[in-house]
Design a protein around this motif. Structure first.
Motif, PDB file in Angstrom:
ATOM      1  N   GLN A  76       0.740  -1.378  -0.237  1.00 50.73           N
ATOM      2  CA  GLN A  76      -0.276  -0.384   0.291  1.00 50.73           C
ATOM      3  C   GLN A  76       1.257   1.172   0.408  1.00 50.73           C
ATOM      4  O   GLN A  76       0.490   2.498  -0.629  1.00 50.73           O
ATOM      5  CB  GLN A  76      -0.973   0.283   0.755  1.00 50.73           C
ATOM      6  CG  GLN A  76      -1.545  -0.775   1.062  1.00 50.73           C
ATOM      7  CD  GLN A  76      -3.192  -0.733   2.145  1.00 50.73           C
ATOM      8  OE1 GLN A  76      -2.459  -1.067   3.723  1.00 50.73           O
ATOM      9  NE2 GLN A  76      -4.009  -0.875   1.984  1.00 50.73           N
ATOM     10  N   LEU A  77       2.181   1.446   0.959  1.00 51.18           N
ATOM     11  CA  LEU A  77       2.422   2.933   1.506  1.00 51.18           C
ATOM     12  C   LEU A  77       4.018   2.630  -0.287  1.00 51.18           C
ATOM     13  O   LEU A  77       3.632   3.525  -0.812  1.00 51.18           O
ATOM     14  CB  LEU A  77       3.687   2.452   2.159  1.00 51.18           C
ATOM     15  CG  LEU A  77       3.043   2.630   3.512  1.00 51.18           C
ATOM     16  CD1 LEU A  77       4.382   1.783   4.438  1.00 51.18           C
ATOM     17  CD2 LEU A  77       2.268   3.812   3.649  1.00 51.18           C
TER      18      LEU A  77
ATOM     19  N   ILE B 196      -1.076   0.625 -11.760  1.00 52.87           N
ATOM     20  CA  ILE B 196      -1.079  -0.700 -12.035  1.00 52.87           C
ATOM     21  C   ILE B 196      -0.907  -1.295 -11.190  1.00 52.87           C
ATOM     22  O   ILE B 196      -2.254  -1.937 -10.975  1.00 52.87           O
ATOM     23  CB  ILE B 196      -0.188  -0.630 -13.342  1.00 52.87           C
ATOM     24  CG1 ILE B 196      -0.661  -0.390 -14.970  1.00 52.87           C
ATOM     25  CG2 ILE B 196       0.113  -2.846 -13.254  1.00 52.87           C
ATOM     26  CD1 ILE B 196       0.762  -0.678 -16.091  1.00 52.87           C
ATOM     27  N   LEU B 197       0.026  -1.344 -10.500  1.00 52.96           N
ATOM     28  CA  LEU B 197      -0.126  -1.551  -8.690  1.00 52.96           C
ATOM     29  C   LEU B 197      -1.277  -1.615  -8.222  1.00 52.96           C
ATOM     30  O   LEU B 197      -2.005  -2.689  -7.165  1.00 52.96           O
ATOM     31  CB  LEU B 197       1.129  -2.129  -8.461  1.00 52.96           C
ATOM     32  CG  LEU B 197       2.068  -2.362  -8.993  1.00 52.96           C
ATOM     33  CD1 LEU B 197       3.516  -1.627  -8.619  1.00 52.96           C
ATOM     34  CD2 LEU B 197       2.252  -3.547  -9.088  1.00 52.96           C
ATOM     35  N   TYR B 198      -1.374  -0.425  -7.505  1.00 50.19           N
ATOM     36  CA  TYR B 198      -3.110   0.037  -7.291  1.00 50.19           C
ATOM     37  C   TYR B 198      -4.178  -1.015  -7.943  1.00 50.19           C
ATOM     38  O   TYR B 198      -5.208  -1.198  -6.889  1.00 50.19           O
ATOM     39  CB  TYR B 198      -3.388   1.621  -7.571  1.00 50.19           C
ATOM     40  CG  TYR B 198      -3.511   2.657  -6.109  1.00 50.19           C
ATOM     41  CD1 TYR B 198      -3.436   2.591  -5.361  1.00 50.19           C
ATOM     42  CD2 TYR B 198      -5.326   2.025  -6.357  1.00 50.19           C
ATOM     43  CE1 TYR B 198      -3.165   3.684  -4.210  1.00 50.19           C
ATOM     44  CE2 TYR B 198      -5.268   2.645  -4.779  1.00 50.19           C
ATOM     45  CZ  TYR B 198      -4.711   3.626  -3.972  1.00 50.19           C
ATOM     46  OH  TYR B 198      -5.443   4.590  -2.943  1.00 50.19           O
ATOM     47  N   LEU B 199      -4.451  -1.216  -8.391  1.00 49.65           N
ATOM     48  CA  LEU B 199      -6.082  -1.953  -9.190  1.00 49.65           C
ATOM     49  C   LEU B 199      -6.099  -3.151  -8.494  1.00 49.65           C
ATOM     50  O   LEU B 199      -6.620  -2.917  -8.293  1.00 49.65           O
ATOM     51  CB  LEU B 199      -6.010  -1.810 -11.103  1.00 49.65           C
ATOM     52  CG  LEU B 199      -7.151  -2.868 -11.574  1.00 49.65           C
ATOM     53  CD1 LEU B 199      -7.732  -1.007 -11.085  1.00 49.65           C
ATOM     54  CD2 LEU B 199      -6.847  -2.168 -13.474  1.00 49.65           C
TER      55      LEU B 199
ATOM     56  N   LEU C  32     -11.175   3.078  -6.674  1.00 51.45           N
ATOM     57  CA  LEU C  32     -11.594   2.003  -7.977  1.00 51.45           C
ATOM     58  C   LEU C  32     -11.656   3.027  -8.822  1.00 51.45           C
ATOM     59  O   LEU C  32     -11.221   3.468  -9.716  1.00 51.45           O
ATOM     60  CB  LEU C  32     -12.442   0.989  -7.419  1.00 51.45           C
ATOM     61  CG  LEU C  32     -12.738   0.543  -9.141  1.00 51.45           C
ATOM     62  CD1 LEU C  32     -11.119  -0.424  -8.947  1.00 51.45           C
ATOM     63  CD2 LEU C  32     -13.937  -0.794  -8.579  1.00 51.45           C
ATOM     64  N   LEU C  33     -12.644   3.740  -8.806  1.00 50.10           N
ATOM     65  CA  LEU C  33     -13.052   4.903 -10.111  1.00 50.10           C
ATOM     66  C   LEU C  33     -11.953   6.309 -10.091  1.00 50.10           C
ATOM     67  O   LEU C  33     -11.544   6.174 -11.589  1.00 50.10           O
ATOM     68  CB  LEU C  33     -13.891   6.134  -9.691  1.00 50.10           C
ATOM     69  CG  LEU C  33     -15.520   4.894  -9.901  1.00 50.10           C
ATOM     70  CD1 LEU C  33     -17.017   5.676  -9.749  1.00 50.10           C
ATOM     71  CD2 LEU C  33     -15.612   4.495 -11.502  1.00 50.10           C
TER      72      LEU C  33
END
Length: 146
Positions: free
Chosen positions: A75-76, A93-96, A122-123
């Protein structure tokens, strides 16, 4: 040129959208900061008891040890990647998968209010991927090339 490409080209050069994109990156970082830090430091995320389904779920995650720390680290990491212009697309991309996972968890466990927040996150993440549409298009074409 497709309609998506036309829309992308139209907004990409507008100052308002550049500022909105930076604001979105900063907000997504700030949302992950407290929960990521708690996990990296090995602290519990909630004070709910294990008699509730949410408390039981988070206690189970907490007791995994290293995995709990790994979740916080990721997350960090993705939050910081979003803040660096050169790595912002990789961060998005990694956040998705992280935010999709969080969204599915909060919806399936009937969290109150949290599905709205996770859905907006998400949006926002999808918007950031659209912001880098050209890069995303290249990656998708490489993956699905015959």
């Amino acid at each position: 040129m497709t309609n998506i490409e036309k829309l992308h080209n139209r907004i990409h050069n507008k100052r308002l959208f550049v500022l909105f994109t930076w604001g979105t990156r900063i907000l997504l970082f700030l949302v992950f900061l407290p929960s990521g830090l708690k996990k990296v430091l090995g602290e519990r995320f909630t004070i709910l008891g294990i008699d509730t389904s949410v408390g039981f779920f988070f206690e189970g995650l907490y007791r995994t040890g290293f995995y709990w720390n790994f979740l916080g680290f990721m997350q960090l990491l993705v939050g910081v990647l979003l803040l660096i212009p050169r790595t912002a697309f990789f961060g998005a991309i990694l956040y998705l998968p992280i935010i999709i996972n969080i969204f599915i968890i909060v919806v399936s466990m009937n969290f109150k209010g949290t599905p709205i927040i996770a859905g907006l996150m998400l949006l926002a993440n999808l918007y950031l991927l659209f912001w880098d549409y050209e890069k995303l298009k290249q990656i998708v074409s490489i993956i699905f090339e015959r």
